[in-house]
Design an enzyme around this catalytic site. Structure first.
Site, PDB file in Angstrom:
ATOM      1  N   GLY A  59     -35.927 -19.262  14.446  1.00 10.55           N
ATOM      2  CA  GLY A  59     -36.173 -19.025  15.867  1.00 10.55           C
ATOM      3  C   GLY A  59     -36.876 -17.694  16.037  1.00 10.55           C
ATOM      4  O   GLY A  59     -36.911 -16.885  15.101  1.00 10.55           O
ATOM      5  N   CYS A  86     -33.805 -18.886   7.969  1.00  9.25           N
ATOM      6  CA  CYS A  86     -34.553 -17.829   8.660  1.00  9.25           C
ATOM      7  C   CYS A  86     -33.669 -17.147   9.720  1.00  9.25           C
ATOM      8  O   CYS A  86     -32.708 -16.492   9.353  1.00  9.25           O
ATOM      9  CB  CYS A  86     -35.849 -18.421   9.245  1.00  9.25           C
ATOM     10  N   TYR A  87     -33.941 -17.347  11.018  1.00 15.04           N
ATOM     11  CA  TYR A  87     -33.081 -16.725  12.033  1.00 15.04           C
ATOM     12  C   TYR A  87     -31.618 -17.134  11.814  1.00 15.04           C
ATOM     13  O   TYR A  87     -30.707 -16.320  11.928  1.00 15.04           O
ATOM     14  CB  TYR A  87     -33.527 -17.160  13.434  1.00 15.04           C
ATOM     15  N   HIS A 172     -38.463 -21.186   4.528  1.00 11.55           N
ATOM     16  CA  HIS A 172     -38.359 -22.468   5.242  1.00 11.55           C
ATOM     17  C   HIS A 172     -38.423 -23.631   4.253  1.00 11.55           C
ATOM     18  O   HIS A 172     -39.516 -24.097   3.910  1.00 11.55           O
ATOM     19  CB  HIS A 172     -39.499 -22.594   6.257  1.00 11.55           C
ATOM     20  N   GLU A 174     -37.870 -26.629   4.768  1.00 16.01           N
ATOM     21  CA  GLU A 174     -38.305 -27.875   5.431  1.00 16.01           C
ATOM     22  C   GLU A 174     -39.816 -28.045   5.434  1.00 16.01           C
ATOM     23  O   GLU A 174     -40.331 -29.139   5.682  1.00 16.01           O
ATOM     24  CB  GLU A 174     -37.781 -27.909   6.877  1.00 16.01           C
ATOM     25  N   GLY A 227     -50.883 -48.024  25.378  1.00 17.41           N
ATOM     26  CA  GLY A 227     -51.657 -48.696  24.339  1.00 17.41           C
ATOM     27  C   GLY A 227     -51.524 -47.952  23.019  1.00 17.41           C
ATOM     28  O   GLY A 227     -51.927 -48.443  21.980  1.00 17.41           O
ATOM     29  N   GLY A 228     -50.959 -46.753  23.059  1.00 15.02           N
ATOM     30  CA  GLY A 228     -50.760 -45.982  21.836  1.00 15.02           C
ATOM     31  C   GLY A 228     -49.491 -46.424  21.111  1.00 15.02           C
ATOM     32  O   GLY A 228     -48.717 -47.240  21.619  1.00 15.02           O
ATOM     33  N   VAL A 229     -49.308 -45.831  19.931  1.00 12.36           N
ATOM     34  CA  VAL A 229     -48.190 -46.230  19.083  1.00 12.36           C
ATOM     35  C   VAL A 229     -46.850 -45.916  19.750  1.00 12.36           C
ATOM     36  O   VAL A 229     -45.948 -46.760  19.802  1.00 12.36           O
ATOM     37  CB  VAL A 229     -48.254 -45.448  17.743  1.00 12.36           C
ATOM     38  N   ASP A 230     -46.718 -44.693  20.261  1.00  8.46           N
ATOM     39  CA  ASP A 230     -45.399 -44.254  20.734  1.00  8.46           C
ATOM     40  C   ASP A 230     -44.923 -45.093  21.909  1.00  8.46           C
ATOM     41  O   ASP A 230     -43.778 -45.564  21.932  1.00  8.46           O
ATOM     42  CB  ASP A 230     -45.444 -42.780  21.169  1.00  8.46           C
ATOM     43  N   SER A 231     -45.793 -45.273  22.904  1.00  6.50           N
ATOM     44  CA  SER A 231     -45.322 -46.012  24.072  1.00  6.50           C
ATOM     45  C   SER A 231     -45.105 -47.485  23.730  1.00  6.50           C
ATOM     46  O   SER A 231     -44.196 -48.119  24.260  1.00  6.50           O
ATOM     47  CB  SER A 231     -46.271 -45.836  25.253  1.00  6.50           C
ATOM     48  N   SER A 232     -45.900 -48.027  22.802  1.00  3.05           N
ATOM     49  CA  SER A 232     -45.685 -49.436  22.415  1.00  3.05           C
ATOM     50  C   SER A 232     -44.319 -49.597  21.768  1.00  3.05           C
ATOM     51  O   SER A 232     -43.576 -50.524  22.086  1.00  3.05           O
ATOM     52  CB  SER A 232     -46.729 -49.905  21.407  1.00  3.05           C
ATOM     53  N   LYS A 371     -44.244 -38.897  14.348  1.00  3.62           N
ATOM     54  CA  LYS A 371     -45.104 -40.088  14.449  1.00  3.62           C
ATOM     55  C   LYS A 371     -44.867 -41.066  13.297  1.00  3.62           C
ATOM     56  O   LYS A 371     -44.779 -42.266  13.514  1.00  3.62           O
ATOM     57  CB  LYS A 371     -46.560 -39.633  14.472  1.00  3.62           C
TER      58      LYS A 371
END
Ligand code: XMP
Length: 515
Positions: A59, A86-87, A172, A174, A227-232, A371
């Site tokens: 952070g 880290c923090y 980090h 990750e 029409g995008g991946v996420d909303s579909s 994603k």
């Protein structure tokens, strides 16, 4: 859902760093379910027998300053091992009686770490490269803590106190740049916390369906479908969670779509997904509201607000009380949620108006995912692969690819350039390796010569990036002959464009979109 994945999880407490959700994500990739909560969330709401360990994230704050996040959170009686990053590492050490100070030299980027021992470093090379990003550092450890690793500028780069189940790393693990970071997290999750593993991406589906059901109950929902991946994926998931009459998907054409996109999207959805879809042509309204607007954040806010107002109008027709969106984690983090800095207001997060019919009733089942995790869920839900693998397209559409004021004429020029670019990448067999590729109308006009005369036309930029999760990206290395062909075609075929440039900026320091 598998038995084991239900009985064990790692909780990540968020202190506002840019890479926090990556931690949860790496743990999930390693086969153990992980969830992220704000550090201030009361422990009674999340601490149960399934929690096997807690990770404190990085952070932007200093633990020794008044009001430092987590100063009053009890971190020492959780009953499970705690790893600070880290923090989080500085906070644990400071609160246990150690010293944290501002360092004369910040460490940023790839750094050589000398690992000395301890459970976190089992199987890690004695000399390994890690990603550092800090100015403060731990300068003295509390009693019973031992140093597990150091770098040239940071003598206490990792510590442990196994008797109290406390561990810390200044780097980090990750981030992919930490070459053996995955091993360090694995050691914590399996070696220290004793997790068994067995969790898979599609286990998430049951959790998300359950979440949508419990939030919506017997209510009704309008869903933004772009029409995008996420909303579909969000809409298909909601259609599994709710009764047919509870869900109406709304496709808003804001006049900022790519060439022929609206017709294509409607055709694909009607043919493939069996969702209840309404098509709203709101292009006049959006373009009128954007007239004269040049500032990127203002564009995003106007678009975010108009989307919601359009959904409200549709909801008024059906009586819906909830709005479902395909917001994913990076949208939230870049919009400055959870204490991190605002990079840009994603239209579906920072662009939302404060007051709306849906206040407090926004459903975002994918808001913890990246994603590629959304894509894995989409495939597991049976959505056709070409739809799931589509390139991401920003909600504000071409508005953030036309620099400065948006006009119908500029949009038409950009659409033509973009279509040629994408067609040639496809033809060269490069499209599959690229995360996103698009043209930008830069707003610069340049002098050229064509035939025997002077031209003064638009300069178009081409952008193509490769990445794993859109948090850090590299410009794609498109072969020069392909670029040359694209540039020649654009200048020959699109009126009023006389120069094409290729953007080689990575992220950071750039972002993917230009605005
Ligand atoms: P940046 O430009 O921030 O983009 O590096 C990261 C990813 O997010 C997409 N993007 C958006 N998506 N609403 C969205 O739904 C937005 O307001 C928005 N802004 C950027 C961008 O295309 C890239 O995939």
């Amino acid at each position: 859902m598998t038995e084991k994945s239900m009985t064990e999880k790692i909780v990540v407490l968020d202190f506002g760093g840019q890479y926090n959700q990556l931690i949860a994500r790496r743990v999930r990739d390693g086969g153990v379910y992980a969830e992220i909560y704000p550090y201030s969330k009361p422990r009674e709401t999340w601490l149960d027998g399934s929690v096997k360990g807690v990770i404190l994230t990085g952070g932007p704050n200093s633990v020794y300053l008044p009001g430092a996040p987590g100063a009053d959170v009890d971190l020492f009686s959780l009953g499970v091992p705690v790893l600070g990053i880290c923090y989080g590492m500085q906070l644990l050490a400071y609160r246990a009686g150690g010293t944290v100070e501002h360092a004369d030299v910040s460490e940023y980027g790839h750094t050589v770490l000398h690992a000395r021992g301890g459970a976190l470093f089992a199987g890690v090379s004695p000399r390994t490269v890690v990603f550092m990003n800090h100015t403060d550092r731990v300068t003295a450890l509390p009693e019973d803590f031992s140093i597990d690793a150091s770098t040239d500028n940071c003598p206490i780069a990792a510590y442990s106190c196994p008797s109290r189940g406390l561990y810390g790393v200044q780097f980090h693990p990750e981030v992919r740049h930490s070459v053996e970071g995955g091993r360090v997290l694995h050691n914590f999750v399996y070696g220290v916390c004793g997790c068994q593993g067995g969790y898979r991406a599609d286990d998430l589906i049951d959790r998300m369906i359950e979440r949508v059901r419990s939030q919506v109950g017997e209510g009704t929902v309008v869903a933004g479908l772009s029409g995008g991946v996420d909303s579909s994926v969000a809409c298909v998931l909601a259609s599994r969670a709710l009764k047919k009459e509870q869900l109406t998907c709304v496709f808003v054409d804001h006049g900022l779509l790519r060439k022929d996109e609206a017709a294509q999207v409607m055709r694909t959805y009607r043919e493939n997904l069996g969702l209840n879809i309404v098509h709203v042509d709101a292009s006049e309204k959006f373009l009128a509201a954007l007239r004269g607007v040049t500032e990127p954040e203002q564009k995003r806010k106007i678009i975010g607000e108009l989307f919601v107002r359009t959904f409200e109008e549709e909801a008024a027709k059906t009586g819906a009380d909830f709005l479902l969106q395909g917001t994913i984690y990076p949208d939230k983090i870049e919009s400055g949620m959870g204490g991190s800095a605002t990079i840009k207001s994603h239209h579906n997060v920072g662009g939302l108006p404060k007051e709306s019919r849906f206040s407090g009733r926004i459903v975002e089942p994918l808001d913890a995912l990246f994603k590629d995790e959304v894509r894995a869920v989409g495939l597991a839900l049976g959505i056709p692969r070409p739809m799931v693998m589509r390139q991401p397209f920003p909600g504000p559409g071409l508005a953030v690819r036309v620099m400065g004021e948006i006009t119908r004429e500029k949009l038409a020029v950009l659409r033509d350039c973009d279509a040629i670019y994408l067609e040639e990448l496809e033809r060269a067999g490069l499209a599959g390796d690229i995360w996103q590729s698009f043209a930008v109308l830069t707003g610069a006009r340049t002098v050229g010569v064509m035939g025997d005369g002077r031209t003064y036309g638009n300069c178009v930029a081409l952008r193509a990036v490769t990445t794993e999760d859109a948090m850090t990206v590299e410009a794609a290395e498109i072969p020069y002959p392909v670029l040359k062909k694209i540039a020649s075609r654009i200048i020959a075929e699109v009126q009023d464009v006389n120069r094409v440039v290729y953007d080689i900026t990575s992220k950071p320091p750039g972002t993917i979109e230009w605005e």
